[in-house]
Design a protein around this motif. Structure first.
Motif, PDB file in Angstrom:
ATOM      1  N   THR A 202       0.793  -0.125  10.126  1.00 49.66           N
ATOM      2  CA  THR A 202       2.114   0.257   9.967  1.00 49.66           C
ATOM      3  C   THR A 202       2.961  -0.922  10.655  1.00 49.66           C
ATOM      4  N   LYS A 203       2.446  -1.495  11.695  1.00 47.67           N
ATOM      5  CA  LYS A 203       2.981  -2.794  12.223  1.00 47.67           C
ATOM      6  C   LYS A 203       3.134  -4.105  10.888  1.00 47.67           C
ATOM      7  N   ALA A 204       2.080  -4.266  10.580  1.00 49.46           N
ATOM      8  CA  ALA A 204       1.844  -5.401   9.633  1.00 49.46           C
ATOM      9  C   ALA A 204       2.756  -5.103   8.491  1.00 49.46           C
ATOM     10  N   PHE A 205       2.911  -3.880   8.128  1.00 47.60           N
ATOM     11  CA  PHE A 205       3.763  -3.641   6.889  1.00 47.60           C
ATOM     12  C   PHE A 205       5.186  -3.091   7.162  1.00 47.60           C
ATOM     13  N   GLN A 206       5.326  -2.848   8.202  1.00 49.34           N
ATOM     14  CA  GLN A 206       6.488  -2.233   8.991  1.00 49.34           C
ATOM     15  C   GLN A 206       7.119  -0.674   8.194  1.00 49.34           C
ATOM     16  N   VAL A 207       5.987  -0.113   8.282  1.00 50.98           N
ATOM     17  CA  VAL A 207       6.468   1.287   7.498  1.00 50.98           C
ATOM     18  C   VAL A 207       5.714   2.453   8.216  1.00 50.98           C
ATOM     19  N   ASP A 208       6.459   3.631   7.804  1.00 46.73           N
ATOM     20  CA  ASP A 208       5.916   4.888   8.668  1.00 46.73           C
ATOM     21  C   ASP A 208       4.412   5.197   8.586  1.00 46.73           C
ATOM     22  N   LYS A 209       3.896   5.724   9.561  1.00 45.22           N
ATOM     23  CA  LYS A 209       2.560   5.984   9.412  1.00 45.22           C
ATOM     24  C   LYS A 209       2.117   6.931   8.473  1.00 45.22           C
ATOM     25  N   ASN A 210       3.013   7.602   7.992  1.00 42.48           N
ATOM     26  CA  ASN A 210       2.804   8.521   6.961  1.00 42.48           C
ATOM     27  C   ASN A 210       2.399   7.820   5.566  1.00 42.48           C
ATOM     28  N   VAL A 211       3.296   6.678   5.498  1.00 41.15           N
ATOM     29  CA  VAL A 211       3.055   5.838   4.117  1.00 41.15           C
ATOM     30  C   VAL A 211       1.699   5.408   4.151  1.00 41.15           C
ATOM     31  N   VAL A 212       1.464   4.704   5.338  1.00 42.91           N
ATOM     32  CA  VAL A 212       0.121   4.192   5.331  1.00 42.91           C
ATOM     33  C   VAL A 212      -0.983   5.141   5.188  1.00 42.91           C
ATOM     34  N   ASN A 213      -0.982   6.248   5.786  1.00 41.28           N
ATOM     35  CA  ASN A 213      -1.796   7.479   5.655  1.00 41.28           C
ATOM     36  C   ASN A 213      -2.041   7.813   4.332  1.00 41.28           C
ATOM     37  N   TYR A 214      -0.788   7.862   3.419  1.00 41.66           N
ATOM     38  CA  TYR A 214      -0.891   8.291   1.918  1.00 41.66           C
ATOM     39  C   TYR A 214      -1.725   7.157   1.150  1.00 41.66           C
ATOM     40  N   LEU A 215      -1.424   6.047   1.646  1.00 41.90           N
ATOM     41  CA  LEU A 215      -2.085   4.900   0.719  1.00 41.90           C
ATOM     42  C   LEU A 215      -3.557   4.771   0.952  1.00 41.90           C
ATOM     43  N   GLN A 216      -4.014   5.307   2.315  1.00 38.65           N
ATOM     44  CA  GLN A 216      -5.288   5.013   2.530  1.00 38.65           C
ATOM     45  C   GLN A 216      -6.149   6.117   2.153  1.00 38.65           C
ATOM     46  N   LYS A 217      -5.361   7.145   1.583  1.00 36.19           N
ATOM     47  CA  LYS A 217      -6.089   8.328   0.839  1.00 36.19           C
ATOM     48  C   LYS A 217      -6.452   8.387  -0.587  1.00 36.19           C
ATOM     49  N   GLN A 218      -5.717   7.324  -1.229  1.00 35.07           N
ATOM     50  CA  GLN A 218      -5.660   6.948  -2.434  1.00 35.07           C
ATOM     51  C   GLN A 218      -7.032   6.451  -2.961  1.00 35.07           C
ATOM     52  N   PHE A 219      -7.355   6.711  -4.183  1.00 32.50           N
ATOM     53  CA  PHE A 219      -8.676   6.166  -4.796  1.00 32.50           C
ATOM     54  C   PHE A 219      -8.434   5.015  -5.436  1.00 32.50           C
ATOM     55  N   TRP A 220      -8.790   3.686  -4.675  1.00 29.87           N
ATOM     56  CA  TRP A 220      -8.558   2.552  -5.308  1.00 29.87           C
ATOM     57  C   TRP A 220      -9.368   2.073  -6.280  1.00 29.87           C
ATOM     58  N   VAL A 221      -9.030   1.652  -7.753  1.00 35.96           N
ATOM     59  CA  VAL A 221      -9.911   1.468  -8.485  1.00 35.96           C
ATOM     60  C   VAL A 221     -10.443   0.050  -8.446  1.00 35.96           C
ATOM     61  N   ASN A 222     -11.744  -0.164  -8.601  1.00 32.08           N
ATOM     62  CA  ASN A 222     -12.337  -1.345  -8.925  1.00 32.08           C
ATOM     63  C   ASN A 222     -12.562  -1.652 -10.270  1.00 32.08           C
ATOM     64  N   ASN A 223     -11.857  -2.674 -10.843  1.00 33.42           N
ATOM     65  CA  ASN A 223     -11.850  -2.871 -12.210  1.00 33.42           C
ATOM     66  C   ASN A 223     -13.242  -3.881 -12.832  1.00 33.42           C
TER      67      ASN A 223
END
Length: 224
Positions: A202-223
C-alpha cells in the motif's frame, strides 16, 4: 627506498587480486551435455557432463516450435521456451530461444524481466507494440513492429510485447543465457507465495489497502 618497497607491495597486491578473480572466458570443451546424476558423467570445466563420446544428436535438438502455443488465457499469449531444460546440449553455451504466440488484438506478453539475459526478438507474423523501461530515471522506449522487424531488450530491464493487429501474431526470441529466467512483474508483486506484506504494497503503490487486497486475490497467469 621506502617508496619503492611500497610500490612493489602495491603491485603484488594488485596482481594477487587479479589472479584471484581470473576465470576462463569460454568453455574449455566443445560441449557439456547436462546430466542430473554425477555417476553417469565426467567432471569437466566445473560441471558434471555426459561423456562427450556418449553424446547423441538428441542432446542438441528440440521439435515442436512449429506448433502454435495456447493463447486462451487471461493475457492472451503463450511462451514456448527452449532452454537447457529442453536441450541438455545447451549447457555452458550461453544461449536459448523462445516462440511467443499472441491472440488477436490484445494478446499481451506482460511486463517482465530476464535477470540473466538480453533478448533479441524477431516478428514472424502480425504487428506488435513492444517496449522496455530504463533504470532510473525510468524512460519508456517503444516501437511498432511488423513481420521481419527486430527489437532488442537489454538484460534485466522490464519489457513487454502487445499484439495490436486483428490476427494472431508470432515472434521468435533469442536469449543470451542457457537459462535466462523470467520475473513477471504483476505475478511477482501481487502473486508471491507467501504474499508481500500489505503495508509494504500500500505504501509502495500509494493506494488503498482494499486495492492491494483485490489484486492479491487475483489469479495471476503464468504464460510460460
Amino acid at each position: 627506498m621506502q617508496r619503492a618497497r611500497s610500490l612493489v607491495a602495491f603491485v603484488l597486491l594488485a596482481l594477487s587480486s587479479s589472479f584471484a578473480s581470473a576465470f576462463d572466458p569460454s568453455p574449455l570443451q566443445d560441449f557439456c551435455v547436462a546430466i542430473k546424476d554425477p555417476k553417469d558423467g565426467v567432471f569437466v570445466n566445473g560441471k558434471f557432463c555426459r561423456d562427450p563420446m556418449l553424446a547423441t544428436a538428441n542432446d542438441f535438438s528440440f521439435s515442436g516450435l512449429n506448433i502454435p502455443g495456447n493463447t486462451s488465457n487471461k493475457v492472451g499469449s503463450n511462451v514456448t521456451l527452449v532452454n537447457v531444460d529442453k536441450i541438455p546440449g545447451l549447457n555452458t553455451l550461453g544461449i536459448s530461444l523462445a516462440r511467443i504466440d499472441f491472440a488477436p488484438y490484445g494478446g499481451l506478453n506482460p511486463p517482465h524481466t530476464h535477470p540473466r539475459a538480453t533478448e533479441i526478438l524477431v516478428v514472424l507474423e502480425g504487428t506488435l507494440y513492444v517496449g522496455f523501461v530504463t533504470s532510473n530515471p525510468n524512460r519508456l522506449i517503444t516501437k511498432f513492429l511488423n513481420a521481419g522487424d527486430v527489437f532488442v531488450f537489454p538484460v534485466g530491464l522490464i519489457h513487454f510485447q502487445f499484439n495490436i493487429g486483428q490476427t494472431n501474431a508470432v515472434a521468435i526470441s533469442g536469449l543470451s543465457s542457457q537459462n535466462p529466467g523470467v520475473i513477471t512483474i504483476a505475478n511477482a508483486v501481487f502473486g508471491s507465495n507467501p504474499p508481500i506484506n500489505l503495508d509494504v504494497l500500500t505504501k509502495a503503490f500509494q493506494v488503498d489497502k482494499n486495492v492491494v487486497n483485490y489484486l492479491q486475490k487475483q489469479f495471476w497467469v503464468n504464460n510460460h
